[in-house]
Design a protein around this motif. Structure first.
Motif, PDB file in Angstrom:
ATOM      1  N   LYS A  42      39.422 -49.053  22.054  1.00 35.65           N
ATOM      2  CA  LYS A  42      39.677 -47.832  21.365  1.00 35.65           C
ATOM      3  C   LYS A  42      40.732 -47.864  19.714  1.00 35.65           C
ATOM      4  N   GLN A  45      38.460 -48.631  16.735  1.00 29.90           N
ATOM      5  CA  GLN A  45      37.593 -47.533  16.872  1.00 29.90           C
ATOM      6  C   GLN A  45      38.651 -45.951  15.974  1.00 29.90           C
ATOM      7  N   LEU A  46      39.739 -45.955  17.052  1.00 26.34           N
ATOM      8  CA  LEU A  46      40.576 -45.119  16.451  1.00 26.34           C
ATOM      9  C   LEU A  46      41.613 -45.333  14.968  1.00 26.34           C
ATOM     10  N   ALA A  48      40.007 -47.067  12.885  1.00 27.20           N
ATOM     11  CA  ALA A  48      38.749 -46.618  10.981  1.00 27.20           C
ATOM     12  C   ALA A  48      38.679 -45.545  11.374  1.00 27.20           C
ATOM     13  N   LYS A  49      38.517 -44.979  12.739  1.00 21.91           N
ATOM     14  CA  LYS A  49      38.120 -42.992  12.348  1.00 21.91           C
ATOM     15  C   LYS A  49      39.143 -42.811  11.308  1.00 21.91           C
ATOM     16  N   LEU A  50      41.137 -42.929  11.453  1.00 23.37           N
ATOM     17  CA  LEU A  50      41.966 -42.054  10.962  1.00 23.37           C
ATOM     18  C   LEU A  50      41.798 -42.867   9.479  1.00 23.37           C
ATOM     19  N   LYS A  52      39.229 -43.777   7.855  1.00 21.12           N
ATOM     20  CA  LYS A  52      38.036 -42.874   7.173  1.00 21.12           C
ATOM     21  C   LYS A  52      38.406 -41.392   6.383  1.00 21.12           C
ATOM     22  N   ASP A  53      39.279 -40.940   7.877  1.00 19.94           N
ATOM     23  CA  ASP A  53      39.415 -39.053   7.929  1.00 19.94           C
ATOM     24  C   ASP A  53      40.751 -38.692   6.871  1.00 19.94           C
ATOM     25  N   ILE A  90      45.192 -32.416  12.911  1.00 20.81           N
ATOM     26  CA  ILE A  90      44.197 -32.889  14.213  1.00 20.81           C
ATOM     27  C   ILE A  90      44.946 -32.449  15.444  1.00 20.81           C
ATOM     28  N   SER A  93      42.626 -31.259  17.766  1.00 26.94           N
ATOM     29  CA  SER A  93      41.165 -32.026  17.617  1.00 26.94           C
ATOM     30  C   SER A  93      41.191 -32.784  18.676  1.00 26.94           C
ATOM     31  N   GLN A  95      40.177 -35.434  20.858  1.00 30.85           N
ATOM     32  CA  GLN A  95      40.232 -36.564  20.545  1.00 30.85           C
ATOM     33  C   GLN A  95      41.547 -37.549  19.828  1.00 30.85           C
ATOM     34  N   TYR A  96      41.621 -36.984  18.789  1.00 29.15           N
ATOM     35  CA  TYR A  96      43.189 -36.779  18.668  1.00 29.15           C
ATOM     36  C   TYR A  96      44.464 -36.674  19.489  1.00 29.15           C
TER      37      TYR A  96
END
Length: 646
Positions: A42, A45-46, A48-50, A52-53, A90, A93, A95-96
């Motif tokens: 997790k 994955q987080l 990678a998202k951070l 990217k965003d 965020i 959000s 998810q965050y």
């Protein structure tokens, strides 16, 4: 490597600033995990998202640590700070926010950690203030490496509180907020390898605050200067010998390269072609001919010429050394090594661009240049005929550097007595000592007096020296009429250097009425007496067809005689006779190279000073002049500079 990171995002008026305030005041202190377990899926994955965003998150120290050592601890530290740095984007959000609420192995410390201008801060009142606020709130994150924080005493809230209070007006100014309207709260997070503070700042008047990149730089500069004050002082006060030795070595290397540039004749056909093109186009420009006033197409052409000059090895290496010098200071402010931008885009060297324009304009107007390297060391040969034994003895003692200054000073006193008795050789030497030092503090009035005494006794070199003194820029003795009279007298009496200088003044027409025929006559008389500078000028005039009919045979004759006496400019023109390159353009590029050498020399000292003190070039020049007036040479702790007049 920079050791302070500053991030300055902001929360919009509807972005939940009060929630962020509660979060930074009460969030958990991450407990270090005592092993190197890999990050959870997790977390990966987080992350990678951070990135990217929020690509800017890659500049955080924590991301660098995570890439270097991808562990659960480093992943947690990066995720936390990346979320905090992008709160406005965020906070809604799910998810965050779920991660923020549930991140593992945390420990609370106290009710809250807020500090501000007041001795005690009420979290509830602070949140109420932000709930009512309708403007933007900046959420600065200021981070240090753990090793720096511990070494410098910034591993506790009290140190940061004192720092921010001391600079609250500086921060307000950078944000365009009057001190009375500035509001702020902060909290210290002693977390991981990068302890940091969160600083929330806003104006009491919504819409008033504004923070630009320059403002962020100013905040970072002020805090860096304070935090690293002692280490910045070490850089310049030799408390860190290895670092200072690197600076000294870089400067010595740079000055040696500058010397090479000063001594060189520049062979650069591409730069010549561009200079001729610029010269032609300057004729279409109305008004002031300086870089800031030129149309864009000509600015681009000037930049192209500077970039061409940078291709020369001496220029490129000199620029590299300058970047190394500046990097010793810049490393405190920037995360990455200083980027090597083209010389034409380097703001510190804008003078070079106007030098390019100046030389191109001279080309356009057909102005004649005088290449006189070494003239000042050769144009005052001493006259030894009939000099007395006492003069010779005292002169040798004055020049003997193995003697003490006191002993040499006594010899000067005896020489003055000899001059007072009427010895014209002693009078001439006293004039030089008063003019040049170092045994006497330079005094132009005293120099003039003794030169006059010798000149009136028909000492030819004294007559020429007196003429030069009258024609100098020294307001105390400047007298053009007297100077031209003595120059003419010395020339008539047979001084080839006075003849050459008289010819120059007649050709230029600045001090007396221009007379090119008379100038050519005096150049010829000087050249026939063996003066290499006059021989070179005659050769150049015959070669270019200026003031004289073009005559290659005579040009070669005079250039050859000058080159045989070591004149490198004459030899350069002879070497390229068959190439049909305009001599004026060839020499313009050489003059430009010499301009560049002086600009590099003036920039050979790092611009910043301890504690943020700076000395501009004008003040530095005045200090140099004052030192020279006291008998010092231009840079008597470094290499000596050859005189060069163009």
């Amino acid at each position: 490597m920079a050791r302070l990171i500053l991030k300055s995002p902001y929360i919009k008026s509807t972005g939940g600033a009060s929630g962020y305030l509660r979060y930074i005041a009460t969030r958990e202190r991450v407990e270090l995990i005592p092993d190197d377990r890999p990050p959870t899926r997790k977390q990966e994955q987080l992350i990678a998202k951070l990135v990217k965003d929020f690509p800017d998150s890659k500049t955080l120290y924590e991301y660098e640590d995570y890439l270097t050592k991808p562990t659960k601890v480093n992943a947690s530290a990066f995720i936390t700070l990346a979320l905090e740095a992008n709160w406005d984007a965020i906070h809604e959000s799910d998810q965050y926010m779920k991660y923020i609420a549930t991140r593992p192995r945390a420990e609370r410390i106290g009710a809250h950690g807020l500090f501000g201008d007041e001795e005690t801060v009420s979290l509830e009142k602070s949140m109420e203030e932000l709930e009512r606020y309708t403007g933007n709130v900046w959420t600065h994150i200021i981070s240090l490496k753990r090793e720096d924080a511990v070494r410098l005493g910034f591993d506790n809230a009290a140190a940061w509180q004192n720092l921010i209070r001391a600079h609250r007006n500086d921060i307000a100014a950078a944000m365009k907020i009057p001190p009375g309207d500035f509001r702020w709260y902060a909290a210290f997070h002693d977390e991981g390898e990068h302890p940091h503070i969160h600083l929330m700042a806003w104006s009491a008047k919504p819409g008033q605050a504004y923070l630009s990149k320059e403002g962020i730089r100013q905040i970072k500069s002020k805090l860096t200067n304070d935090i690293f004050r002692n280490e910045m002082l070490h850089l310049y006060e030799q408390k860190s010998e290895s670092r200072d030795e690197l600076v000294r070595q870089a400067r010595r290397a740079m000055l040696e390269l500058v010397r090479t540039m000063q001594d060189s004749v520049c062979d650069h056909p591409d730069a010549e072609r561009l200079m001729l093109e610029l010269a032609a186009q300057l004729g279409t420009v109305k008004g002031k001919k300086s870089y800031g006033y030129l149309p864009k197409r000509l600015k681009n052409l000037v930049d192209e010429i500077v970039d061409e000059m940078e291709r020369l090895p001496a220029v490129s290496k000199c620029y590299d050394q300058w970047l190394l010098l500046q990097g010793k200071v810049a490393a405190y402010y920037h995360d990455k090594p200083q980027e090597r931008i083209p010389l034409s885009q380097q703001k510190e060297f804008r003078q070079i661009k106007n030098a390019v324009i100046q030389e191109a304009e001279r080309l356009r107007l057909g102005e004649i240049g005088f290449e006189e390297k070494g003239l000042n060391q050769q144009d005052e040969p001493e006259e030894y005929r009939n000099a007395s034994y006492d003069y010779w003895t005292l002169r040798d003692e004055i020049r003997d550097e193995s003697l003490t200054m006191e002993e040499r000073g006594e010899a000067v006193s005896e020489m003055e007595k000899l001059a007072e008795s009427g010895d014209m050789y002693a009078q001439y030497l006293m004039g030089k000592l008063w003019r040049d030092g170092p045994l006497l503090i330079p005094n132009s009035a005293n120099a003039r007096y003794w030169f006059e005494q010798a000149a009136e006794q028909e000492h030819i070199v004294a007559q020429y020296s007196l003429a030069k003194l009258y024609l100098s820029d020294d307001v105390e003795v400047r007298d053009i009429r007297q100077g031209m009279n003595w120059l003419y007298t010395a020339a008539v009496n047979g001084s080839s250097y006075a003849m050459y200088r008289l010819a120059k003044e007649l050709l230029k027409g600045d001090l007396i009425k221009r007379n090119s025929d008379a100038a050519v006559e005096w150049f010829t008389r000087s050249a026939e007496r063996g003066n290499p500078y006059a021989q070179y000028m005659l050769g150049k005039l015959y070669l270019t067809g200026k003031e004289l009919p073009c005559d290659e045979e005579r040009a070669i004759h005079w250039l050859t005689r000058s080159a045989e006496q070591g004149n490198q400019y004459a030899q350069y023109l002879l070497n390229h006779l068959e190439e049909n390159r305009p001599p004026s353009a060839m020499l313009a590029v050489t003059r430009l190279l010499h301009h560049m050498s002086r600009v590099f020399r003036d920039n050979s000292v790092p611009k910043s000073r301890p504690g943020g003190i700076q000395i501009d070039r004008k003040r530095l020049k005045k200090l140099q002049e004052k030192r020279m007036a006291l008998g010092h040479k231009l840079d008597d702790h470094e290499e000596q500079w050859p005189n060069l007049t163009m």
